[in-house]
Design an enzyme around this catalytic site. Structure first.
Site, PDB file in Angstrom:
ATOM      1  N   CYS A  47       0.806  -1.172   0.070  1.00  0.00           N
ATOM      2  CA  CYS A  47       0.048   0.084   0.009  1.00  0.00           C
ATOM      3  C   CYS A  47       0.732   1.343  -0.195  1.00  0.00           C
ATOM      4  O   CYS A  47       2.011   1.142   0.550  1.00  0.00           O
ATOM      5  CB  CYS A  47      -0.865  -0.216   1.239  1.00  0.00           C
ATOM      6  SG  CYS A  47      -2.105   1.324   1.374  1.00  0.00           S
ATOM      7  N   SER A  49       0.567   3.773   1.847  1.00  0.00           N
ATOM      8  CA  SER A  49       0.966   4.356   3.295  1.00  0.00           C
ATOM      9  C   SER A  49       1.850   3.722   3.580  1.00  0.00           C
ATOM     10  O   SER A  49       2.875   4.234   4.232  1.00  0.00           O
ATOM     11  CB  SER A  49      -0.190   3.798   4.053  1.00  0.00           C
ATOM     12  OG  SER A  49      -1.565   4.678   3.647  1.00  0.00           O
ATOM     13  N   HIS A  52       4.897   5.691   2.451  1.00  0.00           N
ATOM     14  CA  HIS A  52       5.020   7.165   2.983  1.00  0.00           C
ATOM     15  C   HIS A  52       5.979   6.833   4.364  1.00  0.00           C
ATOM     16  O   HIS A  52       6.576   7.590   4.626  1.00  0.00           O
ATOM     17  CB  HIS A  52       3.520   7.479   3.551  1.00  0.00           C
ATOM     18  CG  HIS A  52       2.879   8.021   2.427  1.00  0.00           C
ATOM     19  ND1 HIS A  52       3.388   8.514   1.058  1.00  0.00           N
ATOM     20  CD2 HIS A  52       1.607   8.059   2.066  1.00  0.00           C
ATOM     21  CE1 HIS A  52       2.511   8.846   0.459  1.00  0.00           C
ATOM     22  NE2 HIS A  52       1.264   8.844   0.893  1.00  0.00           N
ATOM     23  N   HIS A  68       0.109  -3.823   6.276  1.00  0.00           N
ATOM     24  CA  HIS A  68      -1.072  -3.711   7.087  1.00  0.00           C
ATOM     25  C   HIS A  68      -2.505  -4.166   6.126  1.00  0.00           C
ATOM     26  O   HIS A  68      -3.532  -3.980   6.548  1.00  0.00           O
ATOM     27  CB  HIS A  68      -1.512  -2.294   7.544  1.00  0.00           C
ATOM     28  CG  HIS A  68      -1.454  -1.377   6.500  1.00  0.00           C
ATOM     29  ND1 HIS A  68      -0.509  -0.816   5.629  1.00  0.00           N
ATOM     30  CD2 HIS A  68      -2.729  -0.681   5.836  1.00  0.00           C
ATOM     31  CE1 HIS A  68      -0.711  -0.080   4.710  1.00  0.00           C
ATOM     32  NE2 HIS A  68      -2.150   0.178   4.803  1.00  0.00           N
ATOM     33  N   CYS A 175      -7.523  -2.767   3.497  1.00  0.00           N
ATOM     34  CA  CYS A 175      -7.390  -1.573   3.503  1.00  0.00           C
ATOM     35  C   CYS A 175      -7.528  -0.863   2.139  1.00  0.00           C
ATOM     36  O   CYS A 175      -8.809  -0.334   2.143  1.00  0.00           O
ATOM     37  CB  CYS A 175      -5.612  -1.292   3.460  1.00  0.00           C
ATOM     38  SG  CYS A 175      -5.057   0.495   3.456  1.00  0.00           S
TER      39      CYS A 175
END
Length: 376
Positions: A47, A49, A52, A68, A175
């Site tokens: 993902c 995220s 990031h 996640h 997610c």
């Protein structure tokens, strides 16, 4: 031989410090303590995220095991666990649902008090880690850390799902898909016949488009600077796509021109940039337009805009995990997938083994993948 109650040695992708590649090493995963669940991961999506955190844009404690968005099977449970048992197929939840706090009790709340807000610790509730490497602790990400063959989560952060659901697909419900689809269905409550604009056509943005289409939007405008993403967006429901780089005027003015000066009824920012959040807000109808902020912004970012943008009635609303109550909603979403109420296949462009995780992040950063699934 049963592994319950024993330390498990397994492979995991560890990041030692920001902006460094993953190292796939053998770690030790401790048994679950009271109200914890140890899971054998079967598949995990990569993902944005996670990227990031890797880049340092989102604060985290290192060394860390990211990931996640996954599906797996319960290996063992700690004392007091009642909602799952060994052998259950499950999805770990980065957004827990304790069922007791004010957000969990509220009909529209989904940000459980047990979710990591503020400064993340990367540790379990007792302040320790279940992961070690050469005797030293490794931090977790949002209490999930699915880039590991085994992980330990709190019981509030795991949902039992249909045993026949394909892990390599339904992991996206942990997610990306749920975040985007729910942003349209739950957070925006997109109205049939409306016009929507979706800023950012990655996996989550495409899921927003799927949600807008399912809600009955008549016009869905995809916005991205990567034209290679346009065909997939149109396949999933976008009626047209535009590239801001093709215009000399601000993109909000372009969208007003495309809507006969009215603006869109719903806009979604699915990138995590404050400038595009403001542009998405400015693209909405000045009276009843609603802008949904879906993308995760960098930890240190701040946003400023003129109060005139909201004075006449525009709404700016955040959306976390698509507004779903995680533990209650994830099993239902998996059931909907199994009943073919939506598809996940178009979102998956690559599958790789855990050992090639760095290749998966290279694809993401180069804009060459929507979702890469790591298979364990």
């Amino acid at each position: 031989m049963s592994t319950a109650g024993k330390v498990i040695k397994c492979k995991a992708a560890v990041v030692w410090e920001p902006k460094k590649p993953f190292s796939v090493v053998e770690i030790e995963v401790a048994p679950p303590k009271a109200h914890e669940v140890r899971i054998k991961i079967l598949a995990s999506g990569i993902c944005r995220s996670d990227d990031h955190v890797l880049s340092g844009a989102i604060k985290a404690n290192f060394p860390i095991i990211l990931g996640h968005e996954a599906a797996g099977v319960v290996e063992s449970v700690g004392e007091g666990v009642t909602s799952v048992k060994p052998g259950d197929k499950v999805i770990p939840l980065f957004l827990p649902q304790c069922g007791e706090c004010s957000s969990c009790r509220h009909p529209r709340g989904n940000t459980c008090k047990k979710s990591e807000r503020g400064e993340p610790t990367g540790l379990m509730d007792d302040g320790t880690s279940r992961f070690t490497y050469e005797g030293k602790p490794i931090h977790n990400l949002a209490g999930t850390s699915t880039f590991s063959e085994y992980t330990v989560v709190h019981e509030d952060s795991v949902a039992k799902i249909d045993a026949s659901a394909p892990a390599e697909k339904v992991c996206l419900i942990g997610c990306g898909f749920s975040t985007g689809y729910g942003a349209a269905i739950n957070s925006a409550k997109v109205r049939p016949g409306s016009t929507c604009a979706v800023f950012g056509l990655g996996g989550v943005g495409l899921s927003v488009i799927m949600g807008c289409k399912a809600a009955g939007a008549s016009r869905i405008i995809g916005v991205d600077i990567n034209k290679d993403k346009f065909p997939k967006a149109k396949e999933l429901g976008a009626t047209e796509c535009i590239n801001p780089l093709d215009y000399k005027k601000p993109i909000n003015e372009v969208l007003f021109d495309l809507t006969d000066g009215g603006g869109v009824e719903y806009s979604f920012e699915v990138i995590g940039r404050t400038d595009t959040m403001v542009a998405a807000l400015a693209s909405c109808h000045m009276n009843y337009g609603k802008c949904i902020a879906v993308g995760v912004p960098p930890s240190a970012s701040e946003m400023s805009f003129s109060p005139a943008l909201i004075f006449t009635g525009r709404t700016l609303k955040g959306s976390l995990f698509g507004g779903w109550k995680s533990k209650a909603s994830v099993p239902r979403l998996v059931s909907d997938f199994m009943q073919k109420k939506f598809t996940l296949d178009p979102l998956i462009t690559h599958t790789l083994p855990l050992e090639k995780i760095n290749e998966g992040f290279d694809l993401l950063q180069a804009g060459k993948s929507i979702r890469t699934i790591l298979i364990f």
